[in-house]
Design an enzyme around this catalytic site. Sequence first.
Site, mmCIF file in Angstrom:
data_model
loop_
_atom_site.group_PDB
_atom_site.id
_atom_site.type_symbol
_atom_site.label_atom_id
_atom_site.label_comp_id
_atom_site.label_asym_id
_atom_site.label_seq_id
_atom_site.Cartn_x
_atom_site.Cartn_y
_atom_site.Cartn_z
ATOM 1 N N ASP A 12 -5.761 -33.955 -83.682
ATOM 2 C CA ASP A 12 -4.836 -35.016 -83.910
ATOM 3 C C ASP A 12 -3.450 -34.482 -84.609
ATOM 4 O OD1 ASP A 12 -6.340 -37.284 -82.822
ATOM 5 O OD2 ASP A 12 -7.742 -36.520 -84.454
ATOM 6 N N ASP A 121 -6.502 -44.403 -95.415
ATOM 7 C CA ASP A 121 -5.826 -43.136 -95.509
ATOM 8 C C ASP A 121 -4.438 -43.400 -95.445
ATOM 9 O OD1 ASP A 121 -8.154 -41.770 -96.237
ATOM 10 O OD2 ASP A 121 -8.342 -41.245 -94.276
ATOM 11 N N SER A 170 -14.866 -38.482 -86.112
ATOM 12 C CA SER A 170 -13.697 -38.493 -86.882
ATOM 13 C C SER A 170 -13.945 -37.915 -88.254
ATOM 14 C CB SER A 170 -12.665 -39.698 -87.040
ATOM 15 O OG SER A 170 -11.874 -39.418 -88.159
HETATM 16 N N1 ARG Z 1 -13.868 -44.650 -95.172
HETATM 17 C C1 ARG Z 1 -13.589 -43.585 -95.895
HETATM 18 C C2 ARG Z 1 -12.347 -43.830 -96.771
HETATM 19 O O1 ARG Z 1 -11.594 -44.700 -96.663
HETATM 20 C C3 ARG Z 1 -13.368 -42.207 -95.327
HETATM 21 C C4 ARG Z 1 -12.100 -42.004 -94.143
HETATM 22 C C5 ARG Z 1 -12.347 -40.637 -93.718
HETATM 23 N N2 ARG Z 1 -11.636 -40.312 -92.663
HETATM 24 C C6 ARG Z 1 -11.987 -39.783 -91.760
HETATM 25 N N3 ARG Z 1 -11.099 -39.231 -90.818
HETATM 26 N N4 ARG Z 1 -13.051 -39.639 -91.408
HETATM 27 O O2 ARG Z 1 -12.061 -43.249 -97.974
#
Ligand code: ARG
Length: 398
Positions: A12, A121, A170
């Site tokens: 990505d 994120d 992911s």
């Molecule tokens: N849901 C978790 C958080 O908000 C993990 C996010 C992880 N990102 C990923 N690309 N798998 O902290």
Amino acid sequence: MKTVLAYSGGLDTSICIKWLQENYNTDVITLTLELGQQIDLKKIEEKAKKLGASKTYSIDVRDEFVDNYIIPAIKANAMYEGKYPVSTAISRPLIGKWLVEIAEREKADAVAHGATGKGNDQVRFELAVRALNPKLRIIAPAREWDLNRDRAIGYAEEHEIPIGSRSRYSIDENLWGRSIEAGPLEDPMKKPEEEVFVWTSAPEKAPDRPEKIEIEFEKGIPVGLNGEEIDRVGLIQKLNEMGGKHGIGRIDMIEDRLIGIKSREVYECPAAVILLEAHKELERLVLTREENLFKESIDRKWTQLVYFGQWYEPLKKDLDAFIDRTQRMVTGRVAMELYKGNARVVGRGSPNSLYDLGLATYDKKDRFDHKLAEGFIRLWGLPSEIAGRRRRRNWKRT
Ligand code: ARG
């Protein structure tokens, strides 16, 4: 135009390099941080160059990550919604900080990240960048392009971006844990397939004997393992290994994202689960009842701020000050047994222990004055007793 891109080396963010060049006509400088993902920084830099990055940075920030992000999370017993050790969440403000640092060094106009418009994120990256340098423009290609996961592959093929062995999931990884989302996990009733797990073995395949470990803390910070001093990065790596072998730290949950979406999340966080359990137990031993009960609410608020991307909200610093002050007594040892998916505390001790055997014991060494309890209970219950009298009086009247 110059843009600094947070680059993981995955598909990505590789697409992001090309996409930024095409859509923003910008030079792309990549920034890759080693946070404990066990990546080959050289290879990632080569890949970025091949894709047309004008300059590449890679920096090992593991010590900074442990000192300023993981250790505060341990002190705050940070478990979002009681289950998730905020492992991805704590890495984002650090990445944001480095994006700003490199952007300023390079006199860049913008920073970019690969997070989508549905997750936490993007919020974490962007709040950090804005708190540190609001003049920088922020570009989130994944929020602008209309590439779903299948079309992304098409785009990659068209632009000769190596697809490699792209997983169905992911994934985000650092020392504090591994986050796995999407693909088959989107059915919340469906058990995660074994392929999801990389750090942990299935509890039923874990060793048939419990492994005893002892963790030593100094002022809330883990400093030793099994009687030996160990550096902080090494300690976490070691516990990830040991815990993983025993199937510890597998987490499967429905999580409330800041954006309002509920999502199904799977994590592998062996070291975090072990250390948080041990740290909390030591606090139970050395903090007073008032401190323990009050700190729970502070810890919860701290965790929420961090999960919601508010690392630079001043309240978080205020809470840090409170939490740090509570940690001066949190020195001691915690013994645990690792066995078939569980990290169980089996012993704890501290020079600052508030445990008093003479008061706790039921045998002849008992020094507790039982008669005191009678008067105490009368006074403790006095308000309810008085209210009870009123209740009965009123009944008679009606
Ligand atoms: N849901 C978790 C958080 O908000 C993990 C996010 C992880 N990102 C990923 N690309 N798998 O902290």
